[in-house]
Scaffold this active site. Structure first.
Site, PDB file in Angstrom:
ATOM      1  N   THR A 185       0.841  -1.195   0.000  1.00 13.03           N
ATOM      2  CA  THR A 185       0.000   0.000   0.000  1.00 13.03           C
ATOM      3  C   THR A 185       0.869   1.236   0.000  1.00 13.03           C
ATOM      4  OG1 THR A 185      -1.774  -1.090   1.185  1.00 13.03           O
ATOM      5  CG2 THR A 185      -1.617   1.295   1.458  1.00 13.03           C
ATOM      6  N   ARG A 213     -14.779  -6.723   2.268  1.00 13.98           N
ATOM      7  CA  ARG A 213     -13.832  -6.282   3.304  1.00 13.98           C
ATOM      8  C   ARG A 213     -13.209  -4.932   2.941  1.00 13.98           C
ATOM      9  NH1 ARG A 213      -8.184  -4.784   3.759  1.00 13.98           N
ATOM     10  NH2 ARG A 213      -7.461  -5.370   5.816  1.00 13.98           N
ATOM     11  N   GLY A 215     -10.247  -2.185   4.523  1.00 14.14           N
ATOM     12  CA  GLY A 215      -9.164  -2.096   5.512  1.00 14.14           C
ATOM     13  C   GLY A 215      -9.006  -0.703   6.090  1.00 14.14           C
ATOM     14  N   ASP A 216      -7.822  -0.456   6.609  1.00 17.98           N
ATOM     15  CA  ASP A 216      -7.532   0.815   7.277  1.00 17.98           C
ATOM     16  C   ASP A 216      -7.291   1.962   6.297  1.00 17.98           C
ATOM     17  OD1 ASP A 216      -5.157  -0.692   6.520  1.00 17.98           O
ATOM     18  OD2 ASP A 216      -4.056   1.033   7.303  1.00 17.98           O
ATOM     19  N   GLY A 237       0.204  -2.364   6.197  1.00 18.29           N
ATOM     20  CA  GLY A 237       0.212  -3.611   6.939  1.00 18.29           C
ATOM     21  C   GLY A 237      -1.195  -4.100   7.199  1.00 18.29           C
ATOM     22  N   MET A 238      -1.343  -4.895   8.232  1.00 18.04           N
ATOM     23  CA  MET A 238      -2.622  -5.546   8.526  1.00 18.04           C
ATOM     24  C   MET A 238      -3.652  -4.507   8.991  1.00 18.04           C
ATOM     25  SD  MET A 238      -4.046  -8.442   8.359  1.00 18.04           S
ATOM     26  CE  MET A 238      -2.724  -9.634   8.278  1.00 18.04           C
TER      27      MET A 238
HETATM   28  C1  SD4 Z   1      -5.198  -3.133   4.216  1.00 16.86           C
HETATM   29  N1  SD4 Z   1      -3.368  -1.819   5.050  1.00 16.86           N
HETATM   30  O1  SD4 Z   1      -6.105  -3.128   3.396  1.00 16.86           O
HETATM   31  C2  SD4 Z   1      -3.895  -2.440   3.883  1.00 16.86           C
HETATM   32  C3  SD4 Z   1      -2.979  -3.475   3.307  1.00 16.86           C
HETATM   33  C4  SD4 Z   1      -1.616  -2.993   3.033  1.00 16.86           C
HETATM   34  O2  SD4 Z   1       0.125  -3.027   1.635  1.00 16.86           O
HETATM   35  O3  SD4 Z   1      -1.019  -2.209   3.717  1.00 16.86           O
HETATM   36  N2  SD4 Z   1      -1.075  -3.441   1.961  1.00 16.86           N
HETATM   37  O4  SD4 Z   1      -5.294  -3.706   5.299  1.00 16.86           O
END
Ligand code: SD4
Length: 325
Positions: A185, A213, A215-216, A237-238
């Site tokens: 990302t 889904r 994400g952040d 990240g996650m």
């Molecule tokens: C997510 N933070 O959708 C993103 C994933 C990510 O590099 O950072 N990918 O959770």
């Protein structure tokens, strides 16, 4: 005060910071407001093409907002990047769904989530910010809005990502590989010639995620937060872990309280490490920059880097991490 001198002083202030945080914080904030710093572009991972694009624009007088948008668009169009924009990995049902957000120096924000078939979600997010009374548009509504605004539909599932997805379907095993799979990302922060800051974040999210889904990355305060008086932060990240701590907002608020960008990123990562017993199983990383152009970065697992463009020099910089194996 010239930027270089200020940065030297800021560094010295940083030494005193640990003893008298609030005093340093106040005077540093006052100094920051008087600065006319040189432009800087910083981004998650080794996305130097993106920081170079943004940095070159900044040094030609572009606004931080234009620079972050055009900068991250480089990765949205990069077919080799399977976590952003065109060529992004699909969800487990084969849909490429994109999330992005942008924040302006005025504190305005725009965001799109679960957007399909549009190559540049960051530009749609900017339109949400500038052309609607809202902050966030999702799914079908976001797509309709994008089309009304003149964006063209495009198939974003490339032959390669379709092939990789079909390969994944054989086992359907959901096991992200730390630092490799799922972590490209792009989050970017820029300071322009006027000393104003803007930020953007864009992603296709975790590969083979559940349909629906989010994400952040498009969540203001999670994947990105910016306060033009203090500084900004971006995350990668996650996303589930980053959302639970509203990590980027946390980093900026810690900087407001007097922490350096480095200290603030460390504290935000430690919040997750201390609360989540499974922290070794995933990566989270933050990059932060304050108004003086000081940069900090921290992550759980070794291997994260951030790109920077400053005074004609483009660099990739290793981040310190909590775990070192
Ligand atoms: C997510 N933070 O959708 C993103 C994933 C990510 O590099 O950072 N990918 O959770």
């Amino acid at each position: 005060m010239k930027r270089r001198n200020f940065l030297k002083n800021a560094g010295m202030a940083g030494v005193a910071l640990s003893t008298t945080p609030s005093l340093i914080s106040q005077s540093a904030l006052n100094n920051l407001k008087m600065l006319k710093p040189s432009p800087v572009a910083v981004a998650t991972w080794n996305f130097q093409n993106a920081t170079k694009m943004a940095g070159t624009m900044l040094y030609s007088g572009a606004s931080a907002l234009d620079a972050v948008e055009k900068g991250v668009m480089i990765e949205e169009s990069n077919l080799k990047n399977t976590t952003v924009g065109n060529g992004g990995a699909p969800d487990r049902d084969g849909n490429v769904t994109l999330d992005a957000c942008i924040m302006s120096p005025e504190g305005n924000a725009g965001s799109v989530v679960y957007l399909k078939e549009i190559e540049h979600p960051v530009s749609v997010a900017r339109k949400v910010m500038e052309e609607t009374p809202h902050v966030m548009l999702a799914g079908e509504g976001a797509l309709q809005f994008a089309i009304q605004q003149g964006f063209k539909k495009k198939n974003l599932l490339t032959e390669e990502s379709e092939k990789a997805w079909k390969e994944w379907l054989k086992d359907k095993e959901y096991k992200p590989i730390i630092n490799i799979e799922n972590h490209d990302t792009i989050g970017m922060l820029c300071i322009d010639e006027n000393g104003d800051m803007a930020g953007a974040c864009t992603t296709s999210g975790l590969g083979y995620k559940m349909n629906g889904r989010v994400g952040d990355s498009p969540i203001i305060g999670a994947g990105l937060y910016l306060d033009n008086e203090v500084g900004g932060a971006v995350a990668t990240g996650m996303g589930e872990a980053i959302m639970k701590s509203l990590g980027s907002f946390l980093v900026v608020e810690l900087m407001r309280q007097g922490k350096s960008p480095q200290e603030a990123c460390e504290e935000a990562v430690m919040r997750t490490v201390n609360k989540d017993p499974n922290y070794k199983d995933f990566q989270i990383a933050f990059v932060a920059m304050n108004k003086a152009g000081e940069i900090g970065s921290y992550c759980i697992h070794k291997g994260f880097t951030y790109a920077k463009y400053y005074e004609g020099e483009s660099t990739n910089n290793p981040s310190s991490s909590y775990l070192n194996e």
